[in-house]
Design a protein around this motif. Structure first.
Motif, PDB file in Angstrom:
ATOM      1  N   MET A 137      70.504  52.331  -7.679  1.00 42.33           N
ATOM      2  CA  MET A 137      70.577  51.077  -8.429  1.00 42.33           C
ATOM      3  C   MET A 137      69.179  50.514  -8.597  1.00 42.33           C
ATOM      4  N   PRO A 138      68.932  49.877  -9.735  1.00 41.50           N
ATOM      5  CA  PRO A 138      67.597  49.282  -9.893  1.00 41.50           C
ATOM      6  C   PRO A 138      67.439  48.146  -8.879  1.00 41.50           C
ATOM      7  N   MET A 139      66.216  47.979  -8.429  1.00 41.33           N
ATOM      8  CA  MET A 139      65.931  46.931  -7.471  1.00 41.33           C
ATOM      9  C   MET A 139      66.155  45.582  -8.123  1.00 41.33           C
ATOM     10  N   ASP A 140      66.856  44.683  -7.454  1.00 40.92           N
ATOM     11  CA  ASP A 140      66.892  43.314  -7.971  1.00 40.92           C
ATOM     12  C   ASP A 140      67.012  42.332  -6.813  1.00 40.92           C
ATOM     13  N   GLU A 141      67.074  41.076  -7.180  1.00 42.92           N
ATOM     14  CA  GLU A 141      67.047  39.972  -6.220  1.00 42.92           C
ATOM     15  C   GLU A 141      67.978  40.129  -5.037  1.00 42.92           C
ATOM     16  N   ARG A 142      69.202  40.629  -5.303  1.00 37.68           N
ATOM     17  CA  ARG A 142      70.185  40.657  -4.219  1.00 37.68           C
ATOM     18  C   ARG A 142      69.826  41.665  -3.142  1.00 37.68           C
ATOM     19  N   PHE A 143      68.880  42.547  -3.408  1.00 32.32           N
ATOM     20  CA  PHE A 143      68.488  43.542  -2.407  1.00 32.32           C
ATOM     21  C   PHE A 143      67.178  43.160  -1.737  1.00 32.32           C
ATOM     22  N   GLN A 144      66.791  41.909  -1.900  1.00 33.72           N
ATOM     23  CA  GLN A 144      65.515  41.476  -1.367  1.00 33.72           C
ATOM     24  C   GLN A 144      65.339  41.782   0.117  1.00 33.72           C
ATOM     25  N   GLU A 145      66.438  41.676   0.873  1.00 39.15           N
ATOM     26  CA  GLU A 145      66.300  41.874   2.317  1.00 39.15           C
ATOM     27  C   GLU A 145      65.912  43.296   2.668  1.00 39.15           C
ATOM     28  N   TYR A 146      66.074  44.215   1.736  1.00 39.65           N
ATOM     29  CA  TYR A 146      65.735  45.617   2.019  1.00 39.65           C
ATOM     30  C   TYR A 146      64.257  45.913   1.775  1.00 39.65           C
ATOM     31  N   LEU A 147      63.460  44.876   1.583  1.00 41.98           N
ATOM     32  CA  LEU A 147      62.030  45.089   1.371  1.00 41.98           C
ATOM     33  C   LEU A 147      61.224  44.814   2.637  1.00 41.98           C
ATOM     34  N   SER A 148      61.915  44.451   3.720  1.00 36.13           N
ATOM     35  CA  SER A 148      61.210  44.175   4.983  1.00 36.13           C
ATOM     36  C   SER A 148      61.927  44.805   6.156  1.00 36.13           C
ATOM     37  N   ASP A 149      61.198  44.919   7.258  1.00 35.76           N
ATOM     38  CA  ASP A 149      61.855  45.262   8.521  1.00 35.76           C
ATOM     39  C   ASP A 149      61.365  44.291   9.591  1.00 35.76           C
ATOM     40  N   GLU A 150      61.527  44.620  10.862  1.00 35.16           N
ATOM     41  CA  GLU A 150      61.169  43.678  11.918  1.00 35.16           C
ATOM     42  C   GLU A 150      59.669  43.440  12.059  1.00 35.16           C
ATOM     43  N   SER A 151      58.858  44.234  11.384  1.00 36.52           N
ATOM     44  CA  SER A 151      57.416  44.016  11.454  1.00 36.52           C
ATOM     45  C   SER A 151      57.045  42.774  10.668  1.00 36.52           C
ATOM     46  N   LYS A 152      57.975  42.333   9.816  1.00 38.32           N
ATOM     47  CA  LYS A 152      57.770  41.176   8.940  1.00 38.32           C
ATOM     48  C   LYS A 152      56.883  41.468   7.745  1.00 38.32           C
ATOM     49  N   LEU A 153      56.457  42.719   7.578  1.00 43.93           N
ATOM     50  CA  LEU A 153      55.736  43.066   6.360  1.00 43.93           C
ATOM     51  C   LEU A 153      56.763  43.079   5.238  1.00 43.93           C
ATOM     52  N   THR A 154      56.331  42.727   4.032  1.00 45.32           N
ATOM     53  CA  THR A 154      57.245  42.802   2.900  1.00 45.32           C
ATOM     54  C   THR A 154      56.650  43.719   1.851  1.00 45.32           C
ATOM     55  N   GLY A 155      57.505  44.562   1.290  1.00 48.23           N
ATOM     56  CA  GLY A 155      57.000  45.505   0.300  1.00 48.23           C
ATOM     57  C   GLY A 155      57.619  45.268  -1.056  1.00 48.23           C
ATOM     58  N   TRP A 156      57.617  46.306  -1.855  1.00 45.49           N
ATOM     59  CA  TRP A 156      58.231  46.258  -3.179  1.00 45.49           C
ATOM     60  C   TRP A 156      58.820  47.621  -3.502  1.00 45.49           C
ATOM     61  N   ALA A 157      59.791  47.651  -4.415  1.00 51.65           N
ATOM     62  CA  ALA A 157      60.421  48.929  -4.757  1.00 51.65           C
ATOM     63  C   ALA A 157      60.997  48.860  -6.154  1.00 51.65           C
ATOM     64  N   ASP A 158      61.259  50.057  -6.725  1.00 54.18           N
ATOM     65  CA  ASP A 158      61.839  50.123  -8.070  1.00 54.18           C
ATOM     66  C   ASP A 158      63.352  50.278  -8.015  1.00 54.18           C
ATOM     67  N   ALA A 159      63.840  50.942  -6.986  1.00 50.03           N
ATOM     68  CA  ALA A 159      65.266  51.259  -6.940  1.00 50.03           C
ATOM     69  C   ALA A 159      65.737  51.351  -5.503  1.00 50.03           C
ATOM     70  N   ILE A 160      67.072  51.369  -5.340  1.00 51.01           N
ATOM     71  CA  ILE A 160      67.644  51.450  -3.996  1.00 51.01           C
ATOM     72  C   ILE A 160      68.930  52.261  -4.034  1.00 51.01           C
ATOM     73  N   ALA A 161      69.178  52.993  -2.956  1.00 57.79           N
ATOM     74  CA  ALA A 161      70.421  53.774  -2.886  1.00 57.79           C
ATOM     75  C   ALA A 161      70.984  53.721  -1.470  1.00 57.79           C
ATOM     76  N   PHE A 162      72.314  53.789  -1.362  1.00 54.90           N
ATOM     77  CA  PHE A 162      73.000  53.763  -0.066  1.00 54.90           C
ATOM     78  C   PHE A 162      73.931  54.957   0.038  1.00 54.90           C
ATOM     79  N   PRO A 163      73.391  56.175   0.182  1.00 56.63           N
ATOM     80  CA  PRO A 163      74.275  57.343   0.234  1.00 56.63           C
ATOM     81  C   PRO A 163      75.200  57.271   1.437  1.00 56.63           C
ATOM     82  N   GLU A 164      76.432  57.769   1.263  1.00 56.53           N
ATOM     83  CA  GLU A 164      77.400  57.683   2.352  1.00 56.53           C
ATOM     84  C   GLU A 164      77.611  58.991   3.076  1.00 56.53           C
ATOM     85  N   ASN A 165      77.044  60.064   2.577  1.00 52.29           N
ATOM     86  CA  ASN A 165      77.148  61.352   3.259  1.00 52.29           C
ATOM     87  C   ASN A 165      76.041  62.260   2.752  1.00 52.29           C
TER      88      ASN A 165
END
Lengths: 463, 290, 331
Positions: A7-35
């Motif tokens: 899926m193209p990156m958009d606002e609702r996936f904002q939380e997937y641009l950071s981890d516990e390091s607190k750095l924030t990145g950027w991305a073009d797309a996102i996927a959640f494969p299930e297998n």
């Protein structure tokens, strides 16, 4: 059109641009494969473009923070693929996105009559198994069970072109996802000791705590059948920091505060048969008492709930430091976690802590120190309130990194290098780590598309 | 001063659920632990002792359970209890609220007298917090539940208690005489950490076992019927079945207006209301009730 | 065995400063269902001022088929032993098959005492009550809620059951009629002295609330939190947050739901713009009714929500606020 899963990156996936390091990145797309099938399809669709792999995003080094390209979140690949019930070698094969809490439940379900568990479990129980393997994280029981590699028998790596390899685990563990995607792992399980006591000793004088810590390895294993399964240290600054955030942390809010005059806390887990544990506990108590730790004040928990709570308290050390950073970032967004977690095999615990303490003092910085006594591996978190302190802290971390490289060739951080640690490690130690993975990277991901920015700089090319 | 504390073991986490085919429970294999609410009762007793100036202040723990419940008593010793009674006999098994409270009462009367009986609020494995009130009645004691603060005080040379009791809309501050039964709230009595030193001693301490034959026949008047175990229970489980399974509900695709209406319907259907924002005193005046 | 054609049922009528408690009405409703053709329903209340009780209850309950109201005066405050005395007297007079007690604090504090007085069974926190196999079948969760159990009280009377608020429905009122009233008196235990009564102000924190509205990353601007707060107020709840907004400094950490925040278990939780990470879910998965509003059909919160709604909170909340206001004004 492309794979529906990407899926193209958009606002609702904002939380997937950071981890516990607190750095924030950027991305073009996102996927959640299930297998695995979906994973391969996504990778093939995305071939040639950068990918950042995410487990549970609990990492402290920014490994899961994307810098462009596709975010590959594996949290939905959380199934059990196989179980081996051989009592000599119990194993379980799982997808990488399963978290440690889910793993515990599944182990309990699959092996109802046995008390099995997976030893490498770090105290961050929502971490994913894939993440643990990729960073080679270890838990507080490493002093007894040994390294993470002992508890992974095999792993499958899916490369960015969709093909797969079963590599020797030494090559995959600790590679921080820069070679490919771990699509499954076979975990070796161990049996919990019949009886475990979690004991806490409070020392008024730090130096006595260090001296006590030095004496502990002698009691690592006794003839009667008891052993030290964990040896953890927490300084006063850590205790105070936890105290500050404790009321907001449900899992530990009911735990009483340590005595006010305690300068240090040493938490031990003693395991074995009940009689042997009792005996060792008694011996250790006398020893602690001789080091000024009042025997009347020592705590001892023996049930699962108590031990879980004690571990949550220990884990709160890291959580509290992270909360501090979060607060600081609200006024100064450039601030990140400033921590180091290097192991010093053969060195004196007190000496290393002393070096950290002096460094903090000399630079007028506040910090908290906690960590594993055996190894030893104390973690120091520099708590910077403003940009000036942050810059001083960064410089101090680099200074330590350089110093320890010179004296001990000590470099490998417990939490992985990710993107964050590059700022804090000296060139020499970084080179040392990179040398280890360079050949594999060149072979498997010459275009540096996989977790670009982790371990190696983004611009690095491997052709 | 003598205080009896009633405690119970519960399964650590009952994640098991039920095997529908065999109709039996699936246990997750975790050990039994002291009921956390009862640890608060013990904590309340320990604090009372710490603030009292009584040299001979005894705290006894009573637990009804299988032999493995000895572990609970040893745990209580690690917190600071003086003596423990394990009420254990196959005749006591299968007891409901009536029989459980009766059995506890017999044991406590047998080894009393006690100035205070402390109980926890409920158990984590779903019991119903009725045992403490029932126990008080068997012992013919006034009962105070929902207690958030309790202190032993002296008044005219006699021991009394000062306590705070939580009701749904108010807190009562009371004084009462001894003996009484107190059921405490968990939040204001967070259990201390067990002491390593006391735990090491606990292994060698005695535990008194109470069996069906241990009781002296109750004296006086008409012989009362005994209410032990399943035979002495007034209630009986006739069927067990699994609860509605949580299936993933289909995601509703609604526009803003439809969604708002659905949310409102659900809220109303649950019988919820926006609480009337009336002043406490004004409302009291209106209703004439207090 | 319970009477085939009609059951005598005694209901505990609890009042607070607002009047009769909702749960007592719900017990009356259930009693009406259980009573059968020739059954009789009695209500009993205890309070400091029996006149005030009569004023509060006679008219309010006139539309329900109550045979008689028993009002007991107990001077001073609540005491379990005194309430037990009142019900002992009432049960002795009315000889009911069933005694229904709302599972409020007061109800829980004295029910067990009455059970022992009559050497009978008390089943607390029932989620179901019905007549079956010539018996009162009392249904409740057992063993930590993973199993449901049907329970009967074999021989003794009355069968005592307590039920929490919101499990059953309050009945519709019928034609009002005058209900006969009995007045009595009970005393408390000796030596009990009331020092003071302190009202509990409505809890402002998020733990222990019946209703919560939680907002997350879907809220785009700090100013928009005001409408979320209004929604929380209108539904009679408190405002909570996922970690995202706490990190931004828009919400205090004390209102965070999640692993490093608070664990909550409200009757109703409405989440808006929250994806529902594992860390968040750990803090709220035991909520009884979860409504989740999110634009992402794959949001993990939808796996555990009872009412997953794919919509934009900015489309939903303003509209909801206007219709909720209208509803309240009409009642």
């Amino acid at each position: 059109m492309g794979n529906r899963k990407i899926m193209p990156m958009d606002e609702r996936f904002q939380e997937y641009l950071s981890d516990e390091s607190k750095l924030t990145g950027w991305a073009d797309a996102i996927a959640f494969p299930e297998n695995e099938e979906e994973l391969i399809a996504v990778l093939k669709e995305n071939a040639g473009k950068p990918v950042t792999i995410q487990g549970a995003k609990t990492g402290l080094a920014g490994g899961a923070v994307p810098e462009g390209g596709l975010v590959l979140n594996l949290s939905r690949m959380n199934h059990v693929l196989g179980v081996s019930k051989d009592p000599e070698n119990p194993e379980i094969t799982v997808e990488p996105g399963i978290n440690l809490e889910e793993l515990d439940k599944i182990i309990a379900r699959e092996f109802p009559k046995k008390a099995y568990f997976w030893p490498p479990s770090p105290t961050e129980t929502t971490a994913s198994v894939g993440g643990v393997a990729a960073t080679r994280a270890k838990g507080i029981n490493a002093c007894y069970y040994g390294g993470t590699e002992n508890y992974i028998s095999s792993a499958k790596l899916t490369l960015l072109d969709g093909t797969s390899r079963i590599l020797p685990k030494e090559e995959i563990l600790g590679s921080e996802g820069i070679l490919g995607v771990i699509s499954w792992l076979t975990l070796k399980l161990a049996e919990k000791p019949a009886c475990v006591w979690g004991v806490s000793f409070f020392f008024k004088d730090e130096k006595e705590a260090f001296a006590y810590a030095e004496e502990l390895p002698r009691y690592q294993k006794t003839e009667e059948g008891a052993a030290l399964y964990a040896m953890e240290y927490m300084d006063r600054a850590t205790i105070d920091l936890i105290g500050h955030y404790k009321s907001g942390m449900t899992r530990i809010s009911m735990i009483p505060d340590p005595p006010e005059d305690a300068s240090a806390l040493i938490y031990l887990e003693i395991g074995g048969t009940e009689d042997a544990v009792e005996e060792l506990a008694g011996t250790l108590m006398e020893l602690a008492d001789a080091r000024g730790s009042d025997a009347d004040e020592a705590w001892a928990v023996t049930d699962d709930a108590g031990i879980t709570a004690a571990r949550s308290y220990r884990h709160a050390s890291a959580e509290s430091a992270n909360l501090f950073v979060e607060e600081a970032r609200r006024t100064e967004p450039a601030i990140t976690k400033l921590g180091t977690d290097i192991s010093f095999p053969g060195r004196s615990f007190g000496e290393i802590v002393g070096i950290y303490e002096n460094g903090l003092k000399e630079n007028g910085l506040k910090g908290c120190i906690f960590g594993h006594i055996s190894e030893p591996c104390p973690h120091v978190n520099i708590l910077a309130k403003d940009i000036a302190e942050y810059e001083k802290g960064t410089a101090l971390l680099r200074e330590w990194s350089k110093k320890f490289w010179e004296t001990d060739r000590a470099a490998a951080p417990e939490h992985g290098i990710g993107k964050l640690k590059r700022r804090f490690l000296c060139e020499e130690s970084l080179s040392g780590i990179r040398k280890k993975y360079r050949d594999a990277k060149t072979e498997l991901d010459p275009d540096n598309c996989c977790n670009r920015g982790d371990v190696f700089p983004e611009g690095e090319r491997f052709r | 001063m003598r205080i009896a504390v009633c405690m119970k073991q519960v399964p650590a986490l009952s994640d098991g659920g039920m095997d529908e085919k065999t109709g039996t429970l699936i246990r997750s294999g975790q050990k039994a632990v002291p009921n956390i609410y009862d640890l608060s009762a013990l904590e309340a007793a320990l604090r009372s002792r710490e603030s009292a100036e009584d040299e001979n202040f005894a705290i006894d723990v009573y637990t009804m359970g299988p032999k493995s419940a000895e572990a609970l008593i040893r745990e209580a010793y690690a917190y600071g209890a003086d003596h423990g009674y394990l009420i254990c006999d196959s005749k006591f098994a299968g007891a409901d609220v009536l029989a459980t409270s009766y059995t506890l009462a017999r044991a406590i009367r047998e080894n009393g007298p006690y100035d205070l009986v402390f109980c926890g609020k409920q158990t984590t494995d779903g019991d119903t917090s009725q045992v403490s009130a029932a126990l008080a009645k068997w012992l013919e004691l006034p009962s105070f539940s929902g207690v958030t603060d309790v202190r032993i005080i002296q008044e005219n040379g006699k021991d009394r208690i000062y306590l705070k009791q939580r009701l749904d809309d108010r807190v009562l501050t009371l004084k009462a005489g001894l003996p009484s039964l107190i059921a405490v709230e968990k939040e204001t009595f967070p259990a201390r950490m067990p002491s390593l030193k006391l735990r090491l001693r606990a292994g060698k301490k005695e535990i008194t076992r109470i069996e069906a034959g241990s009781f002296r026949p109750e004296s006086g008047g008409i012989k009362e019927k005994e209410y032990f175990g399943q035979k002495g229970s007034a209630t009986r489980v006739i069927r067990i079945f699994p609860p509605e399974r949580a299936e993933k509900h289909p995601v509703a695709e609604l526009d803003g207006k439809e969604a708002g209406k659905q949310i409102l319907d659900i809220w109303e259907g649950l019988g919820l209301r926006k609480e009337r924002n009336h002043d406490f005193e004004e409302r009291a005046r209106d209703s004439g009730l207090s | 065995m319970i009477s085939k054609n009609g059951r005598g049922i005694l209901v505990f009528l609890e009042t607070d400063i607002y009047g009769i408690k909702e749960v007592s009405l719900e017990m009356i409703g259930k009693a009406m269902e259980l009573a059968g053709e020739t059954g009789k329903i009695y209500g009993a209340a205890v309070g400091d001022d029996v006149q005030a009780l009569e004023s509060a209850l006679s008219e309010r309950l006139s539309g329900y088929p109550l045979e008689k109201l028993f009002l007991y005066e107990k001077r001073g405050c609540f005491e379990a032993a005194a309430w037990e005395s009142a019900f002992t007297d009432c049960v002795t007079r009315t000889n009911p098959d069933i005694l229904l007690i709302g599972g409020t604090r007061k109800g829980r504090y004295f029910a067990g005492r009455v059970a022992v007085r009559f050497r009978t069974g008390v089943t607390a926190d029932c989620t179901g009550l019905r007549i079956g196999q010539d018996e009162l079948i009392q249904t409740r969760p057992a063993f930590g809620g993973n199993i449901m159990a049907d329970i009967v009280t074999d021989h003794s009377l009355p069968r005592i059951a307590t039920v929490r608020e919101g499990i059953f429905k309050a009945p519709e009122a019928g034609k009002p009629r005058k209900i006969p009233v009995f007045k009595g008196e009970v005393a408390g235990s000796e030596g009990v002295e009331l020092i003071s009564e302190t009202p509990i102000p409505r809890e402002r924190g998020i733990v222990g609330q019946q209703v919560l509205v939680a907002c997350g990353r879907g809220v785009r601007k700090k100013e928009d939190i005001a409408m979320m707060r209004k929604l929380a107020e209108e539904v009679g709840g408190e405002l909570a947050s996922s970690r995202a907004l706490v990190e931004k400094g828009w919400m205090p950490q004390s209102r965070q739901i999640g692993l490093s925040g608070n664990v909550v278990s409200p009757k109703l939780l409405i989440t808006c713009g929250i994806s529902g990470t594992i860390q968040f879910q750990t803090g709220m998965r035991t909520a009884k009714n979860i409504i989740a509003v999110n634009t992402d059909a794959e949001a993990p919160i939808f796996n555990i929500a009872h009412h997953p709604i794919r919509a934009d909170l900015y489309d939903v909340v303003p509209g909801l606020l206007s219709i909720i206001n209208r509803e309240i004004r009409n009642t």
